[in-house]
Write a protein that holds these residues in place. Structure first.
Motif, PDB file in Angstrom:
ATOM      1  N   GLY B 131       0.818  -1.224   0.000  1.00  0.00           N
ATOM      2  CA  GLY B 131       0.000   0.000   0.000  1.00  0.00           C
ATOM      3  C   GLY B 131       0.841   1.258   0.000  1.00  0.00           C
ATOM      4  N   TYR B 132       1.734   1.355  -0.955  1.00  0.00           N
ATOM      5  CA  TYR B 132       2.627   2.514  -1.012  1.00  0.00           C
ATOM      6  C   TYR B 132       3.177   2.659  -2.425  1.00  0.00           C
ATOM      7  CZ  TYR B 132       5.465  -1.623  -0.160  1.00  0.00           C
ATOM      8  OH  TYR B 132       5.980  -2.886  -0.224  1.00  0.00           O
ATOM      9  N   ILE B 133       3.858   3.783  -2.622  1.00  0.00           N
ATOM     10  CA  ILE B 133       4.584   3.989  -3.880  1.00  0.00           C
ATOM     11  C   ILE B 133       6.057   3.930  -3.513  1.00  0.00           C
ATOM     12  CG2 ILE B 133       5.167   5.751  -5.597  1.00  0.00           C
ATOM     13  CD1 ILE B 133       2.150   6.617  -5.347  1.00  0.00           C
ATOM     14  N   VAL B 135       9.227   5.084  -3.477  1.00  0.00           N
ATOM     15  CA  VAL B 135      10.061   6.222  -3.838  1.00  0.00           C
ATOM     16  C   VAL B 135      10.881   6.613  -2.620  1.00  0.00           C
ATOM     17  CG1 VAL B 135       8.061   7.742  -3.469  1.00  0.00           C
ATOM     18  CG2 VAL B 135      10.063   8.635  -4.620  1.00  0.00           C
ATOM     19  N   ALA B 140      12.670  12.065  -5.443  1.00  0.00           N
ATOM     20  CA  ALA B 140      11.444  12.513  -6.103  1.00  0.00           C
ATOM     21  C   ALA B 140      11.725  13.557  -7.179  1.00  0.00           C
ATOM     22  CB  ALA B 140      10.496  13.096  -5.064  1.00  0.00           C
ATOM     23  N   PRO B 141      11.042  13.472  -8.306  1.00  0.00           N
ATOM     24  CA  PRO B 141      11.165  14.535  -9.307  1.00  0.00           C
ATOM     25  C   PRO B 141      10.404  15.786  -8.868  1.00  0.00           C
ATOM     26  CG  PRO B 141       9.523  12.933  -9.996  1.00  0.00           C
ATOM     27  CD  PRO B 141      10.103  12.420  -8.706  1.00  0.00           C
ATOM     28  N   ALA B 143       7.731  18.451  -8.281  1.00  0.00           N
ATOM     29  CA  ALA B 143       6.316  18.133  -8.098  1.00  0.00           C
ATOM     30  C   ALA B 143       5.476  18.420  -9.337  1.00  0.00           C
ATOM     31  CB  ALA B 143       5.771  18.921  -6.909  1.00  0.00           C
ATOM     32  N   LEU B 188      -4.238   5.040  -4.671  1.00  0.00           N
ATOM     33  CA  LEU B 188      -2.989   5.072  -5.439  1.00  0.00           C
ATOM     34  C   LEU B 188      -3.206   4.817  -6.932  1.00  0.00           C
ATOM     35  CD1 LEU B 188      -0.718   3.309  -2.792  1.00  0.00           C
ATOM     36  CD2 LEU B 188      -0.922   5.747  -3.258  1.00  0.00           C
ATOM     37  N   LEU B 191      -3.765   7.962  -9.229  1.00  0.00           N
ATOM     38  CA  LEU B 191      -2.718   8.983  -9.385  1.00  0.00           C
ATOM     39  C   LEU B 191      -1.664   8.490 -10.368  1.00  0.00           C
ATOM     40  CD1 LEU B 191      -2.275   9.900  -5.622  1.00  0.00           C
ATOM     41  CD2 LEU B 191      -3.310  11.329  -7.386  1.00  0.00           C
ATOM     42  N   GLN B 193       1.416   8.755 -10.198  1.00  0.00           N
ATOM     43  CA  GLN B 193       2.575   8.191  -9.486  1.00  0.00           C
ATOM     44  C   GLN B 193       2.336   6.738  -9.090  1.00  0.00           C
ATOM     45  OE1 GLN B 193       1.097  11.101  -8.750  1.00  0.00           O
ATOM     46  NE2 GLN B 193       2.695  12.621  -9.205  1.00  0.00           N
TER      47      GLN B 193
ATOM     48  N   ILE C 147       7.558  19.004  -0.793  1.00  0.00           N
ATOM     49  CA  ILE C 147       6.405  18.907  -1.683  1.00  0.00           C
ATOM     50  C   ILE C 147       6.690  17.874  -2.772  1.00  0.00           C
ATOM     51  CG2 ILE C 147       4.903  20.196  -3.283  1.00  0.00           C
ATOM     52  CD1 ILE C 147       4.642  20.963  -0.276  1.00  0.00           C
ATOM     53  N   ASP C 148       7.893  17.918  -3.340  1.00  0.00           N
ATOM     54  CA  ASP C 148       8.255  16.935  -4.374  1.00  0.00           C
ATOM     55  C   ASP C 148       8.117  15.523  -3.827  1.00  0.00           C
ATOM     56  OD1 ASP C 148       8.895  19.136  -5.852  1.00  0.00           O
ATOM     57  OD2 ASP C 148      11.068  18.951  -5.584  1.00  0.00           O
ATOM     58  N   GLN C 149       8.674  15.326  -2.637  1.00  0.00           N
ATOM     59  CA  GLN C 149       8.677  13.993  -2.047  1.00  0.00           C
ATOM     60  C   GLN C 149       7.236  13.498  -1.816  1.00  0.00           C
ATOM     61  OE1 GLN C 149      11.346  12.170  -1.634  1.00  0.00           O
ATOM     62  NE2 GLN C 149      10.145  10.451  -0.844  1.00  0.00           N
ATOM     63  N   VAL C 151       4.402  14.479  -3.189  1.00  0.00           N
ATOM     64  CA  VAL C 151       3.667  14.230  -4.429  1.00  0.00           C
ATOM     65  C   VAL C 151       4.072  12.874  -4.997  1.00  0.00           C
ATOM     66  CG1 VAL C 151       3.460  14.955  -6.836  1.00  0.00           C
ATOM     67  CG2 VAL C 151       3.180  16.626  -5.008  1.00  0.00           C
ATOM     68  N   ALA C 152       5.358  12.579  -4.956  1.00  0.00           N
ATOM     69  CA  ALA C 152       5.832  11.304  -5.489  1.00  0.00           C
ATOM     70  C   ALA C 152       5.292  10.123  -4.697  1.00  0.00           C
ATOM     71  CB  ALA C 152       7.361  11.281  -5.499  1.00  0.00           C
ATOM     72  N   GLN C 153       5.038  10.345  -3.402  1.00  0.00           N
ATOM     73  CA  GLN C 153       4.489   9.274  -2.562  1.00  0.00           C
ATOM     74  C   GLN C 153       3.008   9.041  -2.800  1.00  0.00           C
ATOM     75  OE1 GLN C 153       5.163  10.880   1.275  1.00  0.00           O
ATOM     76  NE2 GLN C 153       7.135   9.875   1.567  1.00  0.00           N
ATOM     77  N   GLY C 154       2.371   9.979  -3.519  1.00  0.00           N
ATOM     78  CA  GLY C 154       0.945   9.831  -3.766  1.00  0.00           C
ATOM     79  C   GLY C 154       0.071  10.633  -2.815  1.00  0.00           C
ATOM     80  N   VAL C 155       0.622  11.676  -2.214  1.00  0.00           N
ATOM     81  CA  VAL C 155      -0.224  12.536  -1.380  1.00  0.00           C
ATOM     82  C   VAL C 155      -1.146  13.334  -2.304  1.00  0.00           C
ATOM     83  CG1 VAL C 155      -0.236  14.525   0.167  1.00  0.00           C
ATOM     84  CG2 VAL C 155       1.432  12.700   0.509  1.00  0.00           C
ATOM     85  N   PRO C 156      -2.450  13.196  -2.151  1.00  0.00           N
ATOM     86  CA  PRO C 156      -3.369  13.864  -3.079  1.00  0.00           C
ATOM     87  C   PRO C 156      -3.613  15.330  -2.729  1.00  0.00           C
ATOM     88  CG  PRO C 156      -4.614  12.490  -1.559  1.00  0.00           C
ATOM     89  CD  PRO C 156      -3.174  12.362  -1.165  1.00  0.00           C
ATOM     90  N   PHE C 157      -2.608  16.146  -2.973  1.00  0.00           N
ATOM     91  CA  PHE C 157      -2.769  17.591  -2.756  1.00  0.00           C
ATOM     92  C   PHE C 157      -3.863  18.135  -3.668  1.00  0.00           C
ATOM     93  CE2 PHE C 157       1.822  17.537  -1.390  1.00  0.00           C
ATOM     94  CZ  PHE C 157       1.615  18.068  -0.126  1.00  0.00           C
ATOM     95  N   GLN C 188      -3.172  13.521   5.200  1.00  0.00           N
ATOM     96  CA  GLN C 188      -2.619  13.019   3.949  1.00  0.00           C
ATOM     97  C   GLN C 188      -1.098  12.937   3.986  1.00  0.00           C
ATOM     98  OE1 GLN C 188      -4.443  11.458   1.834  1.00  0.00           O
ATOM     99  NE2 GLN C 188      -6.125  11.952   3.193  1.00  0.00           N
ATOM    100  N   ILE C 191      -0.198   9.964   6.152  1.00  0.00           N
ATOM    101  CA  ILE C 191      -0.401   8.678   5.481  1.00  0.00           C
ATOM    102  C   ILE C 191       0.718   8.446   4.466  1.00  0.00           C
ATOM    103  CG2 ILE C 191      -1.941   7.451   3.898  1.00  0.00           C
ATOM    104  CD1 ILE C 191      -4.254   8.514   5.603  1.00  0.00           C
ATOM    105  N   TYR C 194       3.506   7.301   6.539  1.00  0.00           N
ATOM    106  CA  TYR C 194       3.152   5.969   7.057  1.00  0.00           C
ATOM    107  C   TYR C 194       3.362   4.901   5.986  1.00  0.00           C
ATOM    108  CZ  TYR C 194      -0.349   2.245   7.932  1.00  0.00           C
ATOM    109  OH  TYR C 194      -1.002   1.055   8.063  1.00  0.00           O
ATOM    110  N   GLN C 195       2.974   5.225   4.777  1.00  0.00           N
ATOM    111  CA  GLN C 195       3.159   4.259   3.689  1.00  0.00           C
ATOM    112  C   GLN C 195       4.650   4.004   3.436  1.00  0.00           C
ATOM    113  OE1 GLN C 195      -0.971   5.481   1.425  1.00  0.00           O
ATOM    114  NE2 GLN C 195       0.927   5.777   0.322  1.00  0.00           N
TER     115      GLN C 195
END
Lengths: 234, 255, 674
Positions: B131-133, B135, B140-141, B143, B188, B191, B193, C147-149, C151-157, C188, C191, C194-195
């Motif tokens: 349950g994760y991505i 990265v 991370a690239p 945003a 997930l 999205l 990502q 913010i980059d990190q 977003v890459a994790q899938g935080v739905p901003f 968010q 989480i 947490y993920q």
């Protein structure tokens, strides 16, 4: 656990979701079969010849000349039986998983969105299985013959004879009520399992269709015996 | 108002439990349900009896730690006009003289620890499975390098609000954790990502779901009915779609 | 109102009776040089650990919130052997989850002149010039990576229709740099962390211990080498060993009993570290948030915050006449309403900073013009009184101007939350709000590396004191937690770990055995009192003392009274507390008792700190130090320092170390919102 030694793919393949998908697919085949069977039954209103001819055509001529005469019915029966076996097997497996999953019972439990149909799905399914055996023993093998004598080429009179007996009608009434409930939840659940519940509108549409087919099957199946019982069919 | 409480008391995981009856005389309608339980515990402490154990933390409906079955519904959902967690259920939803029955979440995957406290670590194990991505920090690239369509991002959000309280499992006649699992899958999967691992994720999470003692889903809908965050039943359908799709992909064959 | 007479002589410092002056702290380990190069220099200067050796190094992290969860995940990814502990049943429950508003980052996506430097400037100014420049600059610098990190994790901003991230302005700043995820940004982001954490649990680099509470720190030869935990299910008290320990245990707002913190938030881990030699920085700096739902009565267990954004359209008022306070607010005519913020601060009106809005609400209620239910209070002279603690936040103008629909779109979820908690419909009657304790800027003192005064003990997130000075800006808490956890700590702790692995210790090592024995003894002592009063009753009483004397307005005499009362209460606690049950069980009364013991000790230190700081700054308002208009008056000549307190021993005075704050890059100014 044996689970951990299998690949993730293999675990997913053996998951409850895949069993549900198999139940959904086989369930839909069985619903299609019911609809077909129902339309056949309705021919009773046209008359003896039409009804018997239909039965004969189904057993002997369908898909001829692609298949030799009389083959179709056995392929057909094999497919339906296979679907049934898969359906029941998966149901039994899932039932066992759920019985374990539930754990202890609540002292008090209230439900709101759980429909009656979904509540009686499993016991209903079991009832259907028993009634189905009864049905086959009556009309297919001729083991039980209340009110009629077994005649392979005259199902019309078997039908008339059987449903003139009130308790046979009563048994079939119960049969069809349980079928109706089973189809009500089964139809919705099958499509949801296959991923068709894509949004609130889809949810409504699927539920309405489930009600529609459940009602259609109930009415379509119960009309001919009822007509026989009250003497509308000569 | 006066309230009669019937509370499940169970000393520990192994022992048998039973409902015990308590009387509370001075309950105010402004109290939250948990404050009412606090009151009971103060009363029990003053009588030198052991207080009722119950999980809770933020008491503002977001941490997901609280959760008991109240009068037969998870979080007392059917006592409240709106979706709620136990901590946000208020006593004004009850009347003077009411008898309120309180039980723990019950499911094979959630063994009782004590009284109303259960062990929900099985939910964490489902997330651990995928349950994760993937990265790593720092990799991370920028945003804005990957735009995400607003409609899908909103749908991801609707599922990301799951608080992991376990009410769905508690309410499910099969003890299934499918709504919880599907919320993470749908979060997930909506999205950009989340795409690279999408097929592997759904397989791994379903495998973990089944391996942790949860029951199968029957599309009954009790889970979504009690969900304090209104995760829709559609998410389970979305999960099924992804799983069916994934079976035709090679992801996870070697893992 | 008395205007503060400046007194330079420390002879008149009443606090001297309560503390011992110690040596100043001059080196915080920040590299010299231009501020924008410091962090890069530090990263370059820090010793590295060979990836192959990381597995041999164990790091204990206590807490799984934004700071702890992010740090555990990141150190796990790096390959260290991480042991992560939390008191909740899952790492996803940490109270970072409750943050609503958003997270700041100097991305300048709006092209509105934002920059790292501006975020740095705003944060230092917002902190009322009591934060360390070097740390704050670094915070602003890494904000963009966060913010980059995420977003890459899938935080739905929140996103705009073009698919790019939306931002808004928050907390009175003039640029739109706040990223948000509806009203649940904290959830968010948590989480997301947490993920990332669970991914490392799956990978085997992080071992997660839930329902474990840290009850003691193990220090050997001046180095932090492990912790003692109590397993909250079985009661087992057990030592854990590591090469370094990281505390990410959040703030201590629950010292006030009522706060917006979660019920379980506590200061035990930090306090145990303090008692073992870690300095405690600026304990009196607490933030009191103006827009919370008021107390409903005696049984209130916690307070709920409503987003500050409500002040954008809502108008705050109280009745002009005290006799109107019981009336239905809709029956009070316009001319009998006092829109006091608009009256006192015509240019900022309802949008004055948090501390001012809070204090003025208190003033109105103190005058007897509060609204809502009456609550029993003990006044400073010892009598009990009935007071209404609430002011109106009225949307009728906004509804008239924008229409109900528009107000609903903007604030619907907040209105629903209010209705659910109070049972009142805010579209019909004005909401009632009152300030509540929300955040603690103070915390364990750390250097530039986030290392405390004990070697190998690192502190991140709200648990440290470092970045917010005397007042925190909106949307900065999430930024700091994640900055510390993802980017700062993982790039500084290696400097310490590079000298490891440190000598092996086990439970037979005297220091560990002593820590274990003292933790067990404490539990036994608590269970042995067998008195008559519940733990909660003591906690409530402590909270009432703190709120009255060390809350929104503090005085010399009041703080002295508070210290005396706290000491009395502590004595009574050890004489009369009733902790039911036994240790070897799931025992929530015992858990709370342990926390309250530490809160009582912390409360005294907070009062001493508040007493010694004879100035008003940020969240700390001393009645003796105000301008003629009744506004906060800072004394930069005397108090431009961090107060780092060292434990002096049980029954002995704490020792004050001052870390002077030098402002090389930002000019000190007095705030004004008139």
């Amino acid at each position: 656990m044996a689970e951990t030694t299998r690949s993730v793919h293999s675990q997913a393949l053996h998951s409850t979701v895949v069993k549900k998908v198999l139940m959904a697919l086989t369930g839909l085949v069985l619903i299609a079969f019911l609809l077909m069977h129902m339309f056949g039954n309705l021919k009773i209103f046209i008359g003896q010849e039409a009804y018997n001819h239909y039965a004969e055509w189904l057993k002997m001529d369908l898909l001829y000349p692609f298949l030799p005469k009389g083959w179709f019915i056995w392929i057909f029966r094999a497919v339906i039986a296979a679907c049934l076996v898969i359906h029941v097997y998966c149901a039994a497996k899932l039932w066992a998983v759920s019985l374990h999953g539930r754990g202890s019972r609540y002292v008090k439990k209230k439900t709101r969105d759980q429909s009656l149909a979904s509540k009686i799905m499993r016991w209903g399914g079991l009832t259907l299985l028993l009634l189905l055996i009864f049905h086959i023993l009556m009309f297919t093998t001729g083991t039980i013959t209340p009110g009629f004598t077994y005649a392979l080429h005259d199902p019309y009179h078997m039908f008339l004879g059987a449903f003139s007996v009130w308790w046979v009608f009563a048994v079939y009434l119960i049969f069809m009520i349980v079928v109706c409930f089973h189809v009500r939840h089964g139809f919705w659940s099958a499509f949801t399992t296959l991923g068709a519940n894509v949004g609130p509108t889809a949810r409504i549409v699927l539920n309405v269709l489930a009600y529609f087919f459940a009602a259609l099957i109930f009415v379509g199946f119960i009309l001919p015996p009822f007509a026989v019982l009250i003497g509308l069919v000569p | 108002m006066k309230i009669t409480l019937k509370v499940w008391r169970q000393a520990n995981k192994g022992s048998a439990g039973s409902m015990q009856t308590y009387q509370l005389d001075d309950v105010s309608e402004d109290m939250s349900f948990l404050e009412m339980l606090d009151m009971l515990n103060e009363q029990l402490t003053s009588k030198n009896e052991e207080p009722v154990a119950f999980d809770n933390d933020c008491r503002e409906g977001i941490c997901g730690m609280c959760g008991v079955v109240i009068n037969g519904s998870a979080h007392g959902r059917y006592e409240s006009p709106v979706a709620t967690t136990t901590c946000q259920l208020h006593m004004r939803n009850f009347s003077d003289g009411d008898v309120i029955e309180v039980e723990p979440w019950r499911a094979a995957a959630f063994p009782v620890i004590k009284d109303l406290v259960v062990d929900r670590s099985a939910l964490d194990r489902i997330v651990q499975a995928g349950g994760y991505i993937s990265v790593n920090t720092g990799s991370a690239p920028e945003a804005h390098s990957v735009p995400a369509p607003k409609r899908l991002a909103d749908r991801a959000f609707d599922n990301a609000v799951c608080v992991g309280c376990g009410a769905c499992v508690a309410a499910c006649p099969n003890g299934s954790g499918m709504l919880f699992t599907s919320a993470k899958i749908a979060h997930l999967a909506n999205l950009p990502q989340g795409q690279p691992e999408r097929m592997l994720r759904v397989k791994a999470m379903i495998a973990a779901h089944d391996a942790n003692g949860f029951g199968g889903c029957q599309n009954i809908g009790e889970c979504a009915a009690v969900c304090p965050k209104q995760i829709p039943l559609e998410s389970i359908s979305a999960l099924n779609r992804d799983l069916i799709h994934s079976l035709f992909k090679g992801d996870g064959k070697t893992v | 109102m008395a205007v503060f007479q400046k007194t330079d002589s420390s002879a008149t410092d009443a606090a001297l009776a309560y503390y011992t002056p110690g040596a100043d702290i001059h080196d915080t380990k920040a590299p010299r040089g231009p501020i924008e190069k410091k962090w890069a220099q530090r990263q370059f200067g820090a010793k590295l650990v060979n990836p192959a050796n990381r597995r041999k190094l164990t790091v204990i992290i206590v807490g799984t919130g934004l700071a702890g969860g992010a740090a555990a995940a990141t150190l796990g990814e790096a390959g260290y052997n991480v042991l992560n502990f939390c008191y909740q049943d899952s790492p996803r429950r940490a109270h970072s989850i409750a943050a609503q508003g958003g997270i700041n980052a100097a991305k300048n996506y709006r092209n509105d002149n934002d920059s790292v430097y501006r975020l740095f400037y705003d944060t230092v100014k917002g902190g009322d010039y009591r934060a360390r420049e070097t740390n704050v600059y670094r915070l602003a610098e890494v904000s963009t990576n966060i913010i980059d990190q995420c977003v890459a994790q899938g935080v739905p901003f929140a996103r705009e229709y073009g698919g790019l991230l939306d931002t808004r302005s928050f907390g009175g700043v003039q640029v739109q740099r706040t990223f948000y995820a509806r009203g649940q940004t904290g959830q968010q982001l948590l989480i997301g962390a947490y993920q990332a954490l669970e991914r490392q649990v799956n990978a085997g680099t992080v071992t997660m211990y839930t329902r474990h509470e840290m009850v003691e720190l193990i220090v050997k030869d001046g180095k932090s080498r492990g912790i003692i935990t109590r397993d909250m299910v079985t009661g087992e008290i057990k030592p854990w060993f590591a090469d370094a320990v990281v505390l990410a245990t959040g703030g201590y707002g629950n010292v006030f009993f009522l706060s917006t913190n979660a019920m379980g938030c506590n200061n035990t881990a930090a306090w145990r570290a303090y008692r073992k030699g870690a300095y405690f920085g600026n304990p009196c700096f607490t933030q009191i948030h103006p827009t919370c739902i008021p107390v409903h009565g005696e049984t209130q267990s916690k307070l709920t915050l409503m987003s500050e954004s409500l002040r954008n359209d809502g108008r705050i008022w109280v009745p002009k006449k005290a006799e109107d306070c019981v009336k239905d607010p809709r029956q009070i005519p316009e001319e009998d309403r006092d829109y006091y913020l608009e009256r006192i601060y015509p240019s900022f009106g309802n949008l004055v900073p948090r501390d001012i809005a809070s204090r003025q609400a208190k003033n109105m209620c103190d005058e007897g013009r509060g609204v809502g239910p009456e609550v029993t209070e003990v006044t400073q002279d010892g009598t009990t009184q009935q007071r209404r603690r609430g002011v109106y936040l009225d949307f009728s103008d906004a509804i008239g101007r924008l229409g109900k629909k528009s107000v609903e779109t903007k604030y619907g979820n907040l209105f629903d939350m209010y209705a659910q908690i109070t049972g009142e419909n805010p579209y019909e009657t004005p909401m009632r709000i009152y300030p509540a304790v929300h955040y603690t800027m103070g915390g364990l003192w750390v250097d530039y590396d986030l290392q405390s005064s004990i070697q190998g003990l690192y502190v991140c997130g709200e648990a440290n004191f470092s970045d917010h000075g005397a007042n925190r800006l909106g949307a900065s808490a999430l930024m700091q937690g994640l900055a510390d956890g993802y980017f700062v700590l993982p790039n500084t702790i290696n400097d310490y770990l590079a000298s490891g692995p440190y000598e092996t210790i086990d439970e037979n090592t005297p220091e560990a055995a002593e820590a274990l024995a003292s933790a067990k003894a404490r539990v036994e002592k608590l269970l042995a009192v067998k008195g008559s009063r519940s733990v909660d009753s003591f906690h409530k009483e402590l909270g009432a003392i703190m709120w009255e004397y060390c809350g929104m307005e503090r005085t010399e005499a009041g703080l002295q009274t508070a210290i005396a009362k706290i000491r009395e209460l502590r004595e009574e606690f050890w004489r009369d507390v009733r902790v039911t049950g036994v240790n070897e069980d799931f025992n929530q009364a015992l858990e709370r008792a342990g926390r309250v013991v530490d809160f009582m000790e912390l409360a005294e230190l907070m009062c001493i700190d508040a007493l010694h700081r004879r100035e008003s700054c940020g969240g700390h308002f001393r009645r003796e130090s105000q301008t003629e208009d009744g506004e906060a008056l800072r004394h930069d000549d005397e108090f431009a320092y961090v107060a780092a307190w060292e434990f002096g021993g049980d029954g002995a005075k704490p020792i004050l170390h001052k870390e002077p704050l030098s402002y090389e890059f930002i000019e000190l100014k007095q705030r004004s919102y008139k």
